[in-house]
Write an enzyme that holds these catalytic residues in place. Sequence first.
Site, short mmCIF file in Angstrom:
data_model
loop_
_atom_site.label_atom_id
_atom_site.label_comp_id
_atom_site.label_asym_id
_atom_site.label_seq_id
_atom_site.Cartn_x
_atom_site.Cartn_y
_atom_site.Cartn_z
N TYR A 27 -1.57 -0.74 10.93
CA TYR A 27 -1.87 -1.33 9.62
C TYR A 27 -0.70 -1.13 8.66
CZ TYR A 27 -3.60 -1.55 4.84
OH TYR A 27 -3.72 -1.83 3.49
N SER A 87 0.83 -1.20 0.00
CA SER A 87 0.00 0.00 0.00
C SER A 87 0.86 1.25 0.00
CB SER A 87 -0.85 -0.03 1.27
OG SER A 87 -1.45 1.22 1.49
N LYS A 116 2.13 -3.83 6.67
CA LYS A 116 2.49 -3.87 5.24
C LYS A 116 4.01 -3.77 5.06
CE LYS A 116 -1.51 -4.44 3.56
NZ LYS A 116 -1.83 -5.68 2.87
P1 NAD Z 1 -11.03 -6.70 1.59
O1 NAD Z 1 -11.20 -6.69 3.07
O2 NAD Z 1 -12.22 -6.45 0.75
O3 NAD Z 1 -10.36 -8.09 1.14
C1 NAD Z 1 -9.48 -8.81 1.96
C2 NAD Z 1 -10.02 -10.23 2.00
O4 NAD Z 1 -9.15 -11.04 2.80
C3 NAD Z 1 -11.41 -10.32 2.63
O5 NAD Z 1 -12.26 -11.04 1.75
C4 NAD Z 1 -11.18 -11.06 3.94
O6 NAD Z 1 -12.29 -11.88 4.27
C5 NAD Z 1 -9.94 -11.87 3.62
N1 NAD Z 1 -9.11 -12.20 4.79
C6 NAD Z 1 -8.65 -11.37 5.75
N2 NAD Z 1 -7.89 -12.04 6.62
C7 NAD Z 1 -7.84 -13.33 6.19
C8 NAD Z 1 -7.21 -14.50 6.68
N3 NAD Z 1 -6.48 -14.49 7.80
N4 NAD Z 1 -7.37 -15.66 5.99
C9 NAD Z 1 -8.13 -15.69 4.86
N5 NAD Z 1 -8.76 -14.62 4.37
C10 NAD Z 1 -8.61 -13.44 5.02
O7 NAD Z 1 -9.87 -5.65 1.26
P2 NAD Z 1 -9.39 -5.11 -0.17
O8 NAD Z 1 -9.74 -3.67 -0.23
O9 NAD Z 1 -9.83 -6.01 -1.24
O10 NAD Z 1 -7.83 -5.20 0.03
C11 NAD Z 1 -7.08 -6.32 -0.41
C12 NAD Z 1 -5.63 -6.15 0.01
O11 NAD Z 1 -5.13 -4.93 -0.53
C13 NAD Z 1 -5.44 -6.06 1.51
O12 NAD Z 1 -4.25 -6.73 1.86
C14 NAD Z 1 -5.30 -4.57 1.76
O13 NAD Z 1 -4.53 -4.30 2.90
C15 NAD Z 1 -4.59 -4.13 0.50
N6 NAD Z 1 -4.82 -2.72 0.17
C16 NAD Z 1 -6.09 -2.23 0.11
C17 NAD Z 1 -6.32 -0.89 -0.16
C18 NAD Z 1 -7.71 -0.32 -0.19
O14 NAD Z 1 -7.85 0.89 -0.06
N7 NAD Z 1 -8.76 -1.11 -0.40
C19 NAD Z 1 -5.22 -0.04 -0.38
C20 NAD Z 1 -3.94 -0.56 -0.33
C21 NAD Z 1 -3.74 -1.92 -0.05
#
Ligand code: NAD
Length: 337
Positions: free
Chosen positions: A148, A124, A152
């Site tokens: 958080y 991120s 990362k």
């Molecule tokens: P999201 O919460 O929609 O998706 C993450 C998924 O991981 C969820 O479906 C959740 O159920 C699953 N999950 C969490 N912990 C788990 C575990 N221990 N075992 C199995 N499944 C698990 O989030 P997103 O927005 O799709 O983000 C995806 C990734 O991208 C994340 O790692 C997040 O940190 C990163 N990210 C997101 C953003 C944003 O703004 N959305 C920005 C930068 C980075």
Amino acid sequence: MAVLVTGGAGYIGSHTCVQLLEAGYDIVVIDNLSNSKMEAVRRVKELTGKDFAFIKGDIRDSALLDEIFRKYDIESVVHFAGLKAVGESVSVPLRYYHNNVTGSIMLFESMQRNGVKNIVFSSSATVYGMAEKMPLREDSPLGAVNPYGRTKLMIEDILRDIYVSDNSWNIILLRYFNPVGAHPSGRIGEDPNGIPNNLMPYISQVAVGKLKELSVFGNDYPTPDGTCIRDYIHVMDLADGHVKALEKLREDPGVVVYNLGTGKGSSVMEMIAAFAEATGIKIPYRITGRRPGDAPVSYADPSKAEKELGWKAKRDIIDMCRDLWTWQSQNPDGYGD
Ligand code: NAD
Ligand code: UDP
């Protein structure tokens, strides 16, 4: 050969699954559904007309991971699974470190045991902390400012250390800027739990009548209109970035990092205006105090991804707002229960 997608039921994961399936990849998805719904997985299958294995489970379950690596012919992993709410990470840091860091370590251990050494990791822009020099380049100084962000940065460091110990690994760290929007069909999109923390889901819930008005967190920042500037990127462009990253893994790149952003910053006021232009809906808003920890300006230099991955964001903020609204208006309660 298949790609294991952790967290593939989530917001970015589900859109990436669609693009991977469309690009001809076989996928296997593991998700514990802690922040997502099975309905998203069903709709990915419906949209693409393709079937794939979905395993409801946690990446901290080593026996389950080993079983998946043994059963399916996994070539690489796209690792989305993680918790992502900054505020919550401050209140319950151990949950974040355990889920994100321990979970990633257990995944990497299982990969190592099973001889799978290709991974694309969801990092991120938050790893740049409160950097002042814009645009952010991959070699800009790092420094997370909340639990958080630290998870990362720790996972990035762990992956870099794994590579030093065994350079037959191929590791791509993708630093996402601000993902927004939805699949243009409106069948999949972002379905936050409770009141959204992020700007665009908040705006779309005001538009659909679930929330009364938007609070604009501060208009006294040193920016042209006083509101904060972010690099919003369409989730479909982000999904395409993962397809390109998987192609890149085939070249044995070692460990590499890419910003996935548009390179263009937009202020909160500009996003409110873009939403009105794209949908005809004027969002009622009120200026309130600053949100602690917000950087005034953050946007990417995405030129490295363009040069080395052949990837460039194609969609603009009007596309993002239009597709977000198609999703929100067709699914006012997200995926429902
Ligand atoms: P999201 O919460 O929609 O998706 C993450 C998924 O991981 C969820 O479906 C959740 O159920 C699953 N999950 C969490 N912990 C788990 C575990 N221990 N075992 C199995 N499944 C698990 O989030 P997103 O927005 O799709 O983000 C995806 C990734 O991208 C994340 O790692 C997040 O940190 C990163 N990210 C997101 C953003 C944003 O703004 N959305 C920005 C930068 C980075
Ligand atoms: N923001 C806002 N009101 C909200 C949510 C967000 O004014 O209800 C602002 C926030 O201060 C930031 C921008 O919108 O300047 C983007 O916030 P978001 O949480 O979506 O992304 P992040 O700050 O994590 O990059």
